[in-house]
Scaffold this motif. Structure first.
Motif, PDB file in Angstrom:
ATOM      1  N   LEU A  83     -42.161 -38.114  67.344  1.00  0.00           N
ATOM      2  CA  LEU A  83     -41.489 -36.890  67.749  1.00  0.00           C
ATOM      3  C   LEU A  83     -40.123 -36.816  67.122  1.00  0.00           C
ATOM      4  O   LEU A  83     -39.556 -37.804  66.706  1.00  0.00           O
ATOM      5  N   ARG A  84     -39.600 -35.608  67.076  1.00  0.00           N
ATOM      6  CA  ARG A  84     -38.259 -35.448  66.545  1.00  0.00           C
ATOM      7  C   ARG A  84     -37.265 -35.696  67.675  1.00  0.00           C
ATOM      8  O   ARG A  84     -37.491 -35.286  68.807  1.00  0.00           O
ATOM      9  N   PRO A  85     -36.168 -36.353  67.379  1.00  0.00           N
ATOM     10  CA  PRO A  85     -35.223 -36.672  68.443  1.00  0.00           C
ATOM     11  C   PRO A  85     -34.441 -35.453  68.907  1.00  0.00           C
ATOM     12  O   PRO A  85     -34.384 -34.452  68.207  1.00  0.00           O
ATOM     13  N   SER A 100     -34.310 -28.043  50.276  1.00  0.00           N
ATOM     14  CA  SER A 100     -35.735 -28.142  49.975  1.00  0.00           C
ATOM     15  C   SER A 100     -36.267 -29.545  50.264  1.00  0.00           C
ATOM     16  O   SER A 100     -35.648 -30.535  49.885  1.00  0.00           O
ATOM     17  N   ILE A 101     -37.402 -29.598  50.922  1.00  0.00           N
ATOM     18  CA  ILE A 101     -38.003 -30.918  51.147  1.00  0.00           C
ATOM     19  C   ILE A 101     -38.976 -31.266  50.022  1.00  0.00           C
ATOM     20  O   ILE A 101     -38.761 -32.252  49.334  1.00  0.00           O
ATOM     21  N   PRO A 102     -39.989 -30.454  49.720  1.00  0.00           N
ATOM     22  CA  PRO A 102     -40.892 -30.873  48.635  1.00  0.00           C
ATOM     23  C   PRO A 102     -40.193 -30.944  47.285  1.00  0.00           C
ATOM     24  O   PRO A 102     -40.404 -31.867  46.506  1.00  0.00           O
ATOM     25  N   GLY A 103     -39.306 -29.963  47.001  1.00  0.00           N
ATOM     26  CA  GLY A 103     -38.691 -29.906  45.677  1.00  0.00           C
ATOM     27  C   GLY A 103     -37.424 -30.720  45.554  1.00  0.00           C
ATOM     28  O   GLY A 103     -36.915 -30.915  44.456  1.00  0.00           O
ATOM     29  N   GLU A 127     -30.470 -33.478  60.334  1.00  0.00           N
ATOM     30  CA  GLU A 127     -30.183 -34.571  59.406  1.00  0.00           C
ATOM     31  C   GLU A 127     -31.445 -35.169  58.775  1.00  0.00           C
ATOM     32  O   GLU A 127     -31.358 -35.879  57.779  1.00  0.00           O
ATOM     33  N   HIS A 128     -32.610 -34.860  59.338  1.00  0.00           N
ATOM     34  CA  HIS A 128     -33.849 -35.412  58.777  1.00  0.00           C
ATOM     35  C   HIS A 128     -34.056 -35.006  57.320  1.00  0.00           C
ATOM     36  O   HIS A 128     -34.823 -35.610  56.597  1.00  0.00           O
ATOM     37  N   LEU A 129     -33.337 -33.956  56.919  1.00  0.00           N
ATOM     38  CA  LEU A 129     -33.396 -33.490  55.542  1.00  0.00           C
ATOM     39  C   LEU A 129     -33.138 -34.617  54.542  1.00  0.00           C
ATOM     40  O   LEU A 129     -33.706 -34.653  53.464  1.00  0.00           O
ATOM     41  N   GLY A 138     -42.918 -33.764  53.586  1.00  0.00           N
ATOM     42  CA  GLY A 138     -42.132 -33.434  54.777  1.00  0.00           C
ATOM     43  C   GLY A 138     -42.406 -34.389  55.906  1.00  0.00           C
ATOM     44  O   GLY A 138     -42.902 -35.494  55.708  1.00  0.00           O
ATOM     45  N   GLU A 139     -42.097 -33.939  57.098  1.00  0.00           N
ATOM     46  CA  GLU A 139     -42.170 -34.819  58.252  1.00  0.00           C
ATOM     47  C   GLU A 139     -43.590 -34.960  58.763  1.00  0.00           C
ATOM     48  O   GLU A 139     -44.428 -34.094  58.545  1.00  0.00           O
ATOM     49  N   GLU A 140     -43.772 -36.034  59.491  1.00  0.00           N
ATOM     50  CA  GLU A 140     -44.993 -36.167  60.277  1.00  0.00           C
ATOM     51  C   GLU A 140     -44.546 -36.109  61.719  1.00  0.00           C
ATOM     52  O   GLU A 140     -44.036 -37.083  62.248  1.00  0.00           O
ATOM     53  N   GLN A 151     -39.212 -25.989  66.204  1.00  0.00           N
ATOM     54  CA  GLN A 151     -37.999 -26.736  66.493  1.00  0.00           C
ATOM     55  C   GLN A 151     -36.889 -26.409  65.497  1.00  0.00           C
ATOM     56  O   GLN A 151     -35.719 -26.329  65.862  1.00  0.00           O
ATOM     57  N   ASP A 152     -37.253 -26.186  64.240  1.00  0.00           N
ATOM     58  CA  ASP A 152     -36.221 -25.772  63.281  1.00  0.00           C
ATOM     59  C   ASP A 152     -35.585 -24.458  63.732  1.00  0.00           C
ATOM     60  O   ASP A 152     -34.362 -24.295  63.670  1.00  0.00           O
ATOM     61  N   LEU A 153     -36.420 -23.525  64.188  1.00  0.00           N
ATOM     62  CA  LEU A 153     -35.852 -22.246  64.633  1.00  0.00           C
ATOM     63  C   LEU A 153     -35.026 -22.429  65.899  1.00  0.00           C
ATOM     64  O   LEU A 153     -33.994 -21.774  66.076  1.00  0.00           O
ATOM     65  N   PRO A 170     -35.479 -24.354  44.471  1.00  0.00           N
ATOM     66  CA  PRO A 170     -36.145 -23.184  45.069  1.00  0.00           C
ATOM     67  C   PRO A 170     -37.039 -23.623  46.223  1.00  0.00           C
ATOM     68  O   PRO A 170     -37.737 -24.628  46.114  1.00  0.00           O
ATOM     69  N   SER A 171     -36.977 -22.925  47.300  1.00  0.00           N
ATOM     70  CA  SER A 171     -37.727 -23.341  48.486  1.00  0.00           C
ATOM     71  C   SER A 171     -38.028 -22.132  49.359  1.00  0.00           C
ATOM     72  O   SER A 171     -37.110 -21.400  49.755  1.00  0.00           O
ATOM     73  N   LEU A 172     -39.305 -21.943  49.636  1.00  0.00           N
ATOM     74  CA  LEU A 172     -39.680 -20.855  50.551  1.00  0.00           C
ATOM     75  C   LEU A 172     -39.091 -21.098  51.930  1.00  0.00           C
ATOM     76  O   LEU A 172     -38.633 -20.184  52.598  1.00  0.00           O
ATOM     77  N   GLY A 173     -39.108 -22.373  52.332  1.00  0.00           N
ATOM     78  CA  GLY A 173     -38.612 -22.720  53.670  1.00  0.00           C
ATOM     79  C   GLY A 173     -37.145 -22.348  53.835  1.00  0.00           C
ATOM     80  O   GLY A 173     -36.739 -21.792  54.851  1.00  0.00           O
ATOM     81  N   ILE A 174     -36.346 -22.629  52.817  1.00  0.00           N
ATOM     82  CA  ILE A 174     -34.917 -22.298  52.910  1.00  0.00           C
ATOM     83  C   ILE A 174     -34.723 -20.780  52.955  1.00  0.00           C
ATOM     84  O   ILE A 174     -33.908 -20.273  53.709  1.00  0.00           O
ATOM     85  N   TYR A 176     -36.714 -18.641  54.119  1.00  0.00           N
ATOM     86  CA  TYR A 176     -37.103 -18.208  55.463  1.00  0.00           C
ATOM     87  C   TYR A 176     -35.994 -18.519  56.470  1.00  0.00           C
ATOM     88  O   TYR A 176     -35.599 -17.676  57.275  1.00  0.00           O
ATOM     89  N   GLU A 177     -35.453 -19.741  56.383  1.00  0.00           N
ATOM     90  CA  GLU A 177     -34.392 -20.130  57.319  1.00  0.00           C
ATOM     91  C   GLU A 177     -33.156 -19.248  57.138  1.00  0.00           C
ATOM     92  O   GLU A 177     -32.514 -18.852  58.109  1.00  0.00           O
ATOM     93  N   LEU A 178     -32.867 -18.946  55.891  1.00  0.00           N
ATOM     94  CA  LEU A 178     -31.708 -18.098  55.623  1.00  0.00           C
ATOM     95  C   LEU A 178     -31.905 -16.729  56.274  1.00  0.00           C
ATOM     96  O   LEU A 178     -31.002 -16.190  56.929  1.00  0.00           O
TER      97      LEU A 178
END
Ligand SMILES: O=c1[nH]c(=O)n([C@H]2C[C@H](O)[C@@H](COP(=O)(O)O)O2)cc1CO
Length: 242
Positions: A83-85, A100-103, A127-129, A138-140, A151-153, A170-174, A176-178
């Protein structure tokens, strides 16, 4: 990412509290996970206190813990849940950082430096970044992608101070977060390295607007100076309620 909070307890042990279902204070996506944990006699860490018990509770429920005191079937309770803390610190503005996590695995050290500099200005939520054991996948996390997304949201929503995203990869996730941050009127600093050989999306450049979204160019090794300069003008304490 290896998370330290994953633990296993046998039901009935050590004065733990008992709960059948998560109740209304849980993030919706976690109710299923909580039910599964109860049924499999494992326990999970939650971010908020609760008291909704179908079995017999002893004492006051402890924030963030859930367990089941039913008799365990053979083999139950051996599962280790990842779990995430919990994040954030009372009395310090919490900050969100994205990258970006994958890139961006080759930029992990840079992300780490950004994370540690940000800690001067507030409690860093994501900080898991920069986690060393985080692969491109990415995370498990127990609860999978849905949990990560929710949880990110939730962390984004929780952030009182400004967000900081490193946008060179470049990151779709970023992106989206932005967007989510802008929709919630959260100020965000986007850091881009022109020397990264990447083109920053015109949409992100064009999102820069006054104080809310700023896009700053910098070179690796300048990140600390950038963050110092940004927060000198806009200290996150001002976002804390009195
Ligand atoms: O495992 C994860 N955990 C996680 O928190 N994220 C979030 C944090 C980053 O700021 C953002 C990166 O998105 P992307 O994975 O599309 O590069 O998404 C992304 C992943 C995996 O993509």
């Amino acid at each position: 990412m290896k998370l330290p909070l994953a633990e296993t307890r046998w039901p009935g042990g050590g004065g733990e509290q008992c709960i059948r279902s998560g109740g209304p204070r849980l993030l919706p996506g976690r109710v299923k996970e909580v039910r599964e944990a109860v049924d499999s006699h494992t326990w999970v860490q939650l971010t908020s206190p609760f008291h909704k018990c179908g079995h017999s509770c002893t004492g006051a429920p402890r924030a963030g813990r859930i367990t089941c005191r039913r008799r365990a079937p053979p083999g139950a309770g051996r599962e280790v849940r990842r779990l995430r803390p919990e994040r954030g610190e009372p009395g310090r503005p919490s900050l969100y950082v994205g990258g970006s996590i994958p890139g961006g695995r080759e930029d992990r050290e840079l992300y780490g430096r950004i994370v540690s500099r940000l800690r001067r200005f507030g409690a860093e939520l994501t900080e898991h970044l920069a986690a060393a054991d985080q692969g491109a996948g990415g995370e498990e996390a127990a609860g999978g992608n849905r949990l990560i997304h929710e949880q990110d949201l939730a962390w984004l929503q929780q952030a009182e101070g400004d967000g900081c995203v490193e946008v060179a990869q470049p990151s779709l996730g970023i992106g989206y977060e932005l967007d989510r941050a802008v929709a919630r009127s959260k100020p965000v600093l986007c850091l881009f390295r022109p020397q990264s050989d990447q083109m920053l999306s015109a949409t992100i450049r064009g999102a820069a607007e006054g104080l809310q979204v700023q896009v700053w160019g910098y070179e690796a090794a300048e990140e600390a100076a950038m963050l110092d300069a940004y927060f000198a003008v806009d200290p996150p304490e001002r976002w804390l309620l009195p």
